[in-house]
Design an enzyme around this catalytic site. Structure first.
Site, PDB file in Angstrom:
ATOM      1  N   THR A  34       0.819  -1.225   0.000  1.00 23.59           N
ATOM      2  CA  THR A  34       0.000   0.000   0.000  1.00 23.59           C
ATOM      3  C   THR A  34       0.845   1.265   0.000  1.00 23.59           C
ATOM      4  O   THR A  34       0.347   2.353  -0.267  1.00 23.59           O
ATOM      5  CB  THR A  34      -0.891   0.043   1.250  1.00 23.59           C
ATOM      6  OG1 THR A  34      -0.027   0.116   2.405  1.00 23.59           O
ATOM      7  CG2 THR A  34      -1.777  -1.177   1.356  1.00 23.59           C
ATOM      8  N   ASP A  42      17.270   1.516  -1.435  1.00 19.93           N
ATOM      9  CA  ASP A  42      16.644   1.443  -0.113  1.00 19.93           C
ATOM     10  C   ASP A  42      17.652   1.887   0.945  1.00 19.93           C
ATOM     11  O   ASP A  42      18.655   1.203   1.187  1.00 19.93           O
ATOM     12  CB  ASP A  42      16.179   0.006   0.151  1.00 19.93           C
ATOM     13  CG  ASP A  42      15.381  -0.097   1.432  1.00 19.93           C
ATOM     14  OD1 ASP A  42      15.910   0.313   2.505  1.00 19.93           O
ATOM     15  OD2 ASP A  42      14.233  -0.555   1.394  1.00 19.93           O
ATOM     16  N   ASP A  66      18.257  -0.651   3.879  1.00 17.34           N
ATOM     17  CA  ASP A  66      19.025  -1.827   3.454  1.00 17.34           C
ATOM     18  C   ASP A  66      20.484  -1.460   3.195  1.00 17.34           C
ATOM     19  O   ASP A  66      21.399  -2.216   3.543  1.00 17.34           O
ATOM     20  CB  ASP A  66      18.414  -2.416   2.173  1.00 17.34           C
ATOM     21  CG  ASP A  66      17.154  -3.212   2.462  1.00 17.34           C
ATOM     22  OD1 ASP A  66      16.902  -3.535   3.644  1.00 17.34           O
ATOM     23  OD2 ASP A  66      16.418  -3.510   1.510  1.00 17.34           O
TER      24      ASP A  66
HETATM   25  C1  PRP Z   1      12.020   4.294   4.145  1.00 20.68           C
HETATM   26  C2  PRP Z   1      12.584   5.634   4.525  1.00 20.68           C
HETATM   27  C3  PRP Z   1      11.382   6.392   4.993  1.00 20.68           C
HETATM   28  C4  PRP Z   1      10.299   5.852   4.089  1.00 20.68           C
HETATM   29  C5  PRP Z   1      10.044   6.867   3.012  1.00 20.68           C
HETATM   30  O1  PRP Z   1      11.807   3.519   5.272  1.00 20.68           O
HETATM   31  O2  PRP Z   1      13.598   5.543   5.479  1.00 20.68           O
HETATM   32  O3  PRP Z   1      11.056   6.180   6.347  1.00 20.68           O
HETATM   33  O4  PRP Z   1      10.805   4.642   3.510  1.00 20.68           O
HETATM   34  O5  PRP Z   1       8.975   6.484   2.245  1.00 20.68           O
HETATM   35  P1  PRP Z   1       7.605   7.305   2.221  1.00 20.68           P
HETATM   36  O6  PRP Z   1       7.967   8.737   2.094  1.00 20.68           O
HETATM   37  O7  PRP Z   1       6.928   6.759   1.012  1.00 20.68           O
HETATM   38  O8  PRP Z   1       6.861   7.003   3.477  1.00 20.68           O
HETATM   39  P2  PRP Z   1      11.312   1.993   5.155  1.00 20.68           P
HETATM   40  O9  PRP Z   1       9.831   1.920   5.244  1.00 20.68           O
HETATM   41  O10 PRP Z   1      11.952   1.350   3.967  1.00 20.68           O
HETATM   42  O11 PRP Z   1      11.852   1.366   6.489  1.00 20.68           O
HETATM   43  P3  PRP Z   1      13.350   1.117   6.985  1.00 20.68           P
HETATM   44  O12 PRP Z   1      13.924   2.457   7.343  1.00 20.68           O
HETATM   45  O13 PRP Z   1      13.156   0.243   8.168  1.00 20.68           O
HETATM   46  O14 PRP Z   1      14.123   0.436   5.883  1.00 20.68           O
HETATM   47  N1  URA Z   2      12.588   4.422   0.920  1.00 21.76           N
HETATM   48  C1  URA Z   2      13.857   4.225   0.528  1.00 21.76           C
HETATM   49  O1  URA Z   2      14.697   3.766   1.306  1.00 21.76           O
HETATM   50  N2  URA Z   2      14.188   4.535  -0.737  1.00 21.76           N
HETATM   51  C2  URA Z   2      13.296   5.041  -1.612  1.00 21.76           C
HETATM   52  O2  URA Z   2      13.680   5.314  -2.765  1.00 21.76           O
HETATM   53  C3  URA Z   2      11.983   5.213  -1.195  1.00 21.76           C
HETATM   54  C4  URA Z   2      11.651   4.913   0.089  1.00 21.76           C
END
Ligand code: PRP
Ligand code: URA
Length: 221
Positions: free
Chosen positions: A115, A210, A213
């Protein structure tokens, strides 16, 4: 060196050459985890300089080895860092180097891959605290869902005017800036880059992949 655009009046893009240089290395798929983490730290520190530019200072008498003078200090300002887990963690140490008395309030949000909506799984905000400025830390602003949710949490908690909230990202997508700006026009956003767009999986293009990651080595081979 900063840039502002008419379309996004709440966004400040930090165009300092050191920031741009380091960000380019971060983006490269060849950059290993160790270097990537170091660069998150270094860019966060450089961005902190701009994001705290309007902190007020007060006069303070200081005795140099030669005479007394009136210096300036940031007196009694309660600064709070709010890293969005996981990826925001990488920006905390750099901020604490510059603002050692800042509190750190962890907020766990992840994006549901299907989503793209944020899911809150951890919240370590104190029951109450006197705060002047909350800096939300997250390397990526993609759809803006996570940042908007984090600001919602802070405002519900009580961080409203005169408390100020600022959002610090390394890379922002126009879609995310627009969403945060519409939901929270009172929250300034600082980013090192405004990229082109999101792809159909919600990743920032060209982006850096990411951010979680890449910092924690969980991206697979
Ligand atoms: C990533 C990033 C933000 C989010 C951004 O986190 O660090 O928190 O995605 O996306 P958005 O603007 O569409 O909400 P992620 O959900 O991948 O989690 P992580 O930091 O645990 O990898
Ligand atoms: N979160 C990430 O870590 N990378 C992106 O490009 C988008 C969301």
């Amino acid at each position: 060196m900063i840039e502002r655009t008419k379309e996004f009046p709440t966004l400040t893009i930090i165009r300092h050459p050191l920031v741009q240089h380091k960000l380019t290395i971060m983006r490269s798929r060849e950059t290993p985890t160790k270097i990537f983490k170091e660069l998150v730290d270094e860019i966060a520190m450089l961005m902190a300089y701009e994001a705290t530019i309007d902190l007020s200072v007060e006069p303070l008498d200081v005795q140099t080895p030669l005479e007394t003078m009136v210096g300036r200090h940031i007196s009694g300002k309660k600064l709070t860092l709010v890293p969005i887990l996981r990826a925001g963690l990488g920006m905390v140490d750099a901020m604490l180097e510059l603002m050692p008395t800042a509190q750190v309030w962890h907020l766990g949000l992840f994006r549901d891959e299907r989503t793209l909506r944020p899911v809150e799984y951890y919240n370590k905000l104190p029951d109450s605290a006197a705060v002047d400025l909350c800096l939300i830390l997250d390397p990526m602003l993609a759809t803006g869902g996570s940042a908007t949710a984090a600001i919602d949490v802070l405002k519900r908690w009580g961080a409203v005017q005169p408390v100020r909230i600022k959002l610090l990202n390394l890379i922002a997508a126009p879609e995310g800036v627009r969403a945060v700006q519409e939901a929270h026009p009172d929250v300034p956003i600082y980013a090192a880059a405004l990229d082109r767009q999101l792809n159909d999986k919600g990743y920032i293009m060209p982006g850096l992949g990411d951010a979680g990651d890449r910092q924690f080595g969980t991206g697979g081979s």
